[in-house]
Scaffold this motif. Structure first.
Motif, PDB file in Angstrom:
ATOM      1  N   SER A   1       0.956  -1.363   0.158  1.00 44.51           N
ATOM      2  CA  SER A   1      -0.155   0.177  -0.090  1.00 44.51           C
ATOM      3  C   SER A   1       1.010   1.158   0.023  1.00 44.51           C
ATOM      4  O   SER A   1       1.998   1.322   0.204  1.00 44.51           O
ATOM      5  N   GLY A   2       0.280   2.550  -0.622  1.00 48.11           N
ATOM      6  CA  GLY A   2       0.710   3.498  -0.583  1.00 48.11           C
ATOM      7  C   GLY A   2       1.112   3.983  -1.535  1.00 48.11           C
ATOM      8  O   GLY A   2       1.623   5.625  -1.223  1.00 48.11           O
ATOM      9  N   GLY A   3       0.728   3.821  -2.593  1.00 44.59           N
ATOM     10  CA  GLY A   3       1.475   3.793  -3.759  1.00 44.59           C
ATOM     11  C   GLY A   3       0.092   5.676  -3.511  1.00 44.59           C
ATOM     12  O   GLY A   3      -0.807   5.512  -2.631  1.00 44.59           O
ATOM     13  N   GLY A   4       0.868   6.266  -4.830  1.00 44.90           N
ATOM     14  CA  GLY A   4      -0.306   7.304  -5.414  1.00 44.90           C
ATOM     15  C   GLY A   4       0.214   8.033  -6.620  1.00 44.90           C
ATOM     16  O   GLY A   4       1.330   7.601  -6.942  1.00 44.90           O
ATOM     17  N   LEU A   5       0.144   9.646  -7.121  1.00 47.89           N
ATOM     18  CA  LEU A   5       0.392  10.397  -7.635  1.00 47.89           C
ATOM     19  C   LEU A   5       1.249  11.572  -6.947  1.00 47.89           C
ATOM     20  O   LEU A   5       0.426  11.664  -5.543  1.00 47.89           O
TER      21      LEU A   5
ATOM     22  N   TRP B   1       4.248 -13.103  -3.510  1.00 47.81           N
ATOM     23  CA  TRP B   1       4.196 -12.101  -4.292  1.00 47.81           C
ATOM     24  C   TRP B   1       2.989 -11.089  -3.226  1.00 47.81           C
ATOM     25  O   TRP B   1       2.299 -11.994  -3.540  1.00 47.81           O
ATOM     26  N   GLY B   2       2.731 -10.038  -3.412  1.00 45.20           N
ATOM     27  CA  GLY B   2       1.873  -9.137  -3.347  1.00 45.20           C
ATOM     28  C   GLY B   2       1.425  -9.119  -4.376  1.00 45.20           C
ATOM     29  O   GLY B   2       1.720  -9.123  -5.411  1.00 45.20           O
ATOM     30  N   LEU B   3       0.259  -7.978  -4.858  1.00 44.99           N
ATOM     31  CA  LEU B   3      -0.258  -7.991  -5.705  1.00 44.99           C
ATOM     32  C   LEU B   3      -0.289  -5.968  -6.513  1.00 44.99           C
ATOM     33  O   LEU B   3      -0.114  -5.580  -7.375  1.00 44.99           O
ATOM     34  N   GLY B   4       0.420  -5.619  -5.213  1.00 44.32           N
ATOM     35  CA  GLY B   4       1.109  -3.954  -6.139  1.00 44.32           C
ATOM     36  C   GLY B   4       0.716  -2.995  -5.753  1.00 44.32           C
ATOM     37  O   GLY B   4      -0.824  -2.902  -5.911  1.00 44.32           O
ATOM     38  N   THR B   5       1.069  -2.068  -6.050  1.00 44.67           N
ATOM     39  CA  THR B   5       0.230  -0.700  -5.756  1.00 44.67           C
ATOM     40  C   THR B   5       1.342   0.314  -6.850  1.00 44.67           C
ATOM     41  O   THR B   5       2.284   0.262  -6.608  1.00 44.67           O
TER      42      THR B   5
ATOM     43  N   THR C   1       8.171   6.076 -12.175  1.00 42.89           N
ATOM     44  CA  THR C   1       6.707   5.735 -11.852  1.00 42.89           C
ATOM     45  C   THR C   1       6.079   4.039 -12.757  1.00 42.89           C
ATOM     46  O   THR C   1       7.132   3.627 -13.877  1.00 42.89           O
ATOM     47  N   ALA C   2       5.379   3.540 -11.950  1.00 39.76           N
ATOM     48  CA  ALA C   2       5.402   2.029 -11.985  1.00 39.76           C
ATOM     49  C   ALA C   2       4.349   1.030 -11.235  1.00 39.76           C
ATOM     50  O   ALA C   2       3.917   2.262 -10.275  1.00 39.76           O
ATOM     51  N   VAL C   3       3.969  -0.081 -11.536  1.00 38.21           N
ATOM     52  CA  VAL C   3       3.627  -0.497  -9.673  1.00 38.21           C
ATOM     53  C   VAL C   3       4.482  -1.596  -9.490  1.00 38.21           C
ATOM     54  O   VAL C   3       5.735  -2.187  -9.540  1.00 38.21           O
TER      55      VAL C   3
ATOM     56  N   LEU D   1       6.812   9.217  -1.182  1.00 37.53           N
ATOM     57  CA  LEU D   1       5.991   8.320  -1.031  1.00 37.53           C
ATOM     58  C   LEU D   1       6.859   7.315  -0.078  1.00 37.53           C
ATOM     59  O   LEU D   1       7.519   7.045  -0.327  1.00 37.53           O
ATOM     60  N   ARG D   2       5.960   7.187   0.789  1.00 39.66           N
ATOM     61  CA  ARG D   2       6.229   5.977   1.547  1.00 39.66           C
ATOM     62  C   ARG D   2       4.910   4.532   1.008  1.00 39.66           C
ATOM     63  O   ARG D   2       4.048   4.458   1.542  1.00 39.66           O
ATOM     64  N   LEU D   3       6.296   3.408   0.865  1.00 39.61           N
ATOM     65  CA  LEU D   3       4.975   2.188   0.468  1.00 39.61           C
ATOM     66  C   LEU D   3       5.312   1.699   2.049  1.00 39.61           C
ATOM     67  O   LEU D   3       6.919   1.319   2.474  1.00 39.61           O
ATOM     68  N   SER D   4       4.164   0.642   2.233  1.00 41.83           N
ATOM     69  CA  SER D   4       4.480  -0.231   2.844  1.00 41.83           C
ATOM     70  C   SER D   4       3.951  -1.153   2.661  1.00 41.83           C
ATOM     71  O   SER D   4       3.101  -1.687   1.473  1.00 41.83           O
ATOM     72  N   CYS D   5       4.937  -3.174   3.474  1.00 45.16           N
ATOM     73  CA  CYS D   5       4.364  -3.962   3.015  1.00 45.16           C
ATOM     74  C   CYS D   5       3.991  -4.291   3.822  1.00 45.16           C
ATOM     75  O   CYS D   5       4.493  -5.158   4.715  1.00 45.16           O
TER      76      CYS D   5
END
Length: 124
Positions: free
Chosen positions: A6-10, A114-118, A90-92, A17-21
Protein backbone atom coordinates in the motif's frame (compact mmCIF):
# COMPACT_ATOMS: atom_id res chain seq x y z
CA UNK A 1 0.51 -16.24 3.03
CA UNK A 2 -0.50 -12.77 1.98
CA UNK A 3 1.58 -9.68 1.27
CA UNK A 4 -0.33 -6.44 1.09
CA UNK A 5 1.40 -3.47 -0.52
CA UNK A 6 0.00 0.00 0.00
CA UNK A 7 0.97 3.65 -0.12
CA UNK A 8 1.16 4.25 -3.82
CA UNK A 9 -0.36 7.26 -5.50
CA UNK A 10 0.17 10.24 -7.76
CA UNK A 11 2.97 12.64 -6.89
CA UNK A 12 4.85 15.39 -8.66
CA UNK A 13 8.48 15.00 -9.60
CA UNK A 14 10.68 15.71 -6.61
CA UNK A 15 8.04 14.52 -4.18
CA UNK A 16 8.01 11.60 -1.78
CA UNK A 17 5.94 8.53 -1.02
CA UNK A 18 6.25 5.76 1.52
CA UNK A 19 5.16 2.28 0.53
CA UNK A 20 4.25 -0.34 3.09
CA UNK A 21 4.14 -4.11 2.79
CA UNK A 22 2.29 -5.95 5.52
CA UNK A 23 2.61 -9.72 5.79
CA UNK A 24 0.19 -12.27 7.12
CA UNK A 25 0.86 -15.98 7.30
CA UNK A 26 4.62 -15.53 7.49
CA UNK A 27 7.02 -13.87 9.85
CA UNK A 28 9.02 -11.24 8.01
CA UNK A 29 11.95 -11.57 10.41
CA UNK A 30 12.57 -15.05 8.95
CA UNK A 31 12.52 -13.95 5.31
CA UNK A 32 14.32 -11.65 2.93
CA UNK A 33 11.93 -9.05 1.61
CA UNK A 34 12.25 -7.07 -1.59
CA UNK A 35 10.58 -4.40 -3.63
CA UNK A 36 10.34 -4.77 -7.39
CA UNK A 37 8.63 -2.54 -9.91
CA UNK A 38 7.19 -2.94 -13.36
CA UNK A 39 6.50 -0.13 -15.79
CA UNK A 40 4.18 -0.60 -18.78
CA UNK A 41 5.86 -2.61 -21.51
CA UNK A 42 8.89 -3.38 -19.37
CA UNK A 43 10.10 -6.31 -17.36
CA UNK A 44 9.76 -6.39 -13.62
CA UNK A 45 12.94 -4.97 -12.09
CA UNK A 46 14.61 -5.07 -8.72
CA UNK A 47 14.40 -1.97 -6.54
CA UNK A 48 15.57 -2.89 -3.06
CA UNK A 49 15.84 -5.76 -0.59
CA UNK A 50 16.53 -6.33 3.08
CA UNK A 51 17.22 -9.33 5.26
CA UNK A 52 14.69 -10.45 7.84
CA UNK A 53 16.78 -9.25 10.74
CA UNK A 54 20.23 -7.81 10.76
CA UNK A 55 22.34 -7.21 7.72
CA UNK A 56 22.27 -4.36 5.29
CA UNK A 57 20.01 -3.35 2.47
CA UNK A 58 20.53 -3.57 -1.26
CA UNK A 59 19.43 -1.08 -3.87
CA UNK A 60 19.27 -0.79 -7.62
CA UNK A 61 21.66 1.86 -8.89
CA UNK A 62 18.72 3.83 -10.26
CA UNK A 63 17.28 4.44 -6.78
CA UNK A 64 20.39 4.48 -4.60
CA UNK A 65 20.51 7.61 -2.48
CA UNK A 66 16.83 8.37 -3.04
CA UNK A 67 15.01 5.30 -1.69
CA UNK A 68 15.36 3.67 1.72
CA UNK A 69 14.03 0.28 2.77
CA UNK A 70 13.32 -0.43 6.41
CA UNK A 71 11.84 -3.08 8.65
CA UNK A 72 9.46 -3.15 11.59
CA UNK A 73 9.39 -6.71 12.81
CA UNK A 74 6.99 -5.88 15.62
CA UNK A 75 4.41 -4.90 13.00
CA UNK A 76 5.53 -7.56 10.53
CA UNK A 77 5.83 -4.80 7.96
CA UNK A 78 8.43 -3.46 5.56
CA UNK A 79 8.62 0.03 4.13
CA UNK A 80 10.08 1.76 1.14
CA UNK A 81 10.64 5.48 1.59
CA UNK A 82 10.91 7.08 -1.84
CA UNK A 83 12.28 10.59 -2.08
CA UNK A 84 13.20 12.83 -5.00
CA UNK A 85 10.86 10.89 -7.22
CA UNK A 86 11.28 11.06 -10.96
CA UNK A 87 8.84 10.35 -13.79
CA UNK A 88 10.89 7.25 -14.62
CA UNK A 89 9.98 5.85 -11.19
CA UNK A 90 6.41 5.45 -12.43
CA UNK A 91 5.48 1.78 -12.15
CA UNK A 92 3.51 -0.77 -10.21
CA UNK A 93 5.54 -1.61 -7.11
CA UNK A 94 5.45 -5.15 -5.76
CA UNK A 95 6.68 -6.54 -2.48
CA UNK A 96 8.04 -10.06 -2.32
CA UNK A 97 9.40 -12.41 0.32
CA UNK A 98 11.53 -15.50 0.25
CA UNK A 99 14.28 -17.46 1.93
CA UNK A 100 16.66 -15.91 -0.54
CA UNK A 101 20.37 -16.41 -0.88
CA UNK A 102 22.47 -13.34 -1.60
CA UNK A 103 23.13 -14.21 -5.22
CA UNK A 104 19.38 -14.32 -5.90
CA UNK A 105 18.35 -11.21 -4.01
CA UNK A 106 18.00 -9.08 -7.15
CA UNK A 107 16.14 -11.74 -9.12
CA UNK A 108 12.40 -12.28 -9.30
CA UNK A 109 12.92 -16.05 -9.07
CA UNK A 110 14.61 -15.54 -5.71
CA UNK A 111 11.24 -14.90 -4.05
CA UNK A 112 8.37 -17.21 -3.25
CA UNK A 113 5.61 -14.88 -2.13
CA UNK A 114 4.35 -11.78 -3.95
CA UNK A 115 1.88 -9.04 -3.20
CA UNK A 116 -0.52 -7.62 -5.78
CA UNK A 117 1.29 -4.33 -6.20
CA UNK A 118 0.57 -0.66 -5.72
CA UNK A 119 0.67 1.97 -8.45
CA UNK A 120 3.14 4.85 -8.21
CA UNK A 121 2.76 7.63 -10.75
CA UNK A 122 5.18 10.53 -10.87
CA UNK A 123 4.17 13.49 -12.99
CA UNK A 124 6.69 15.85 -14.55
Amino acid sequence: VQLQASGGGLVQAGGSLRLSCAASGLTFSEYTMAWFRQAPGKEREFVSSIRGSGGGAFYADSVKGRFAISRDNAKNTRYLQMNSLKPEDTAVYYCAAGRTIVSYMRRTDGYTYWGLGTQVTVSS
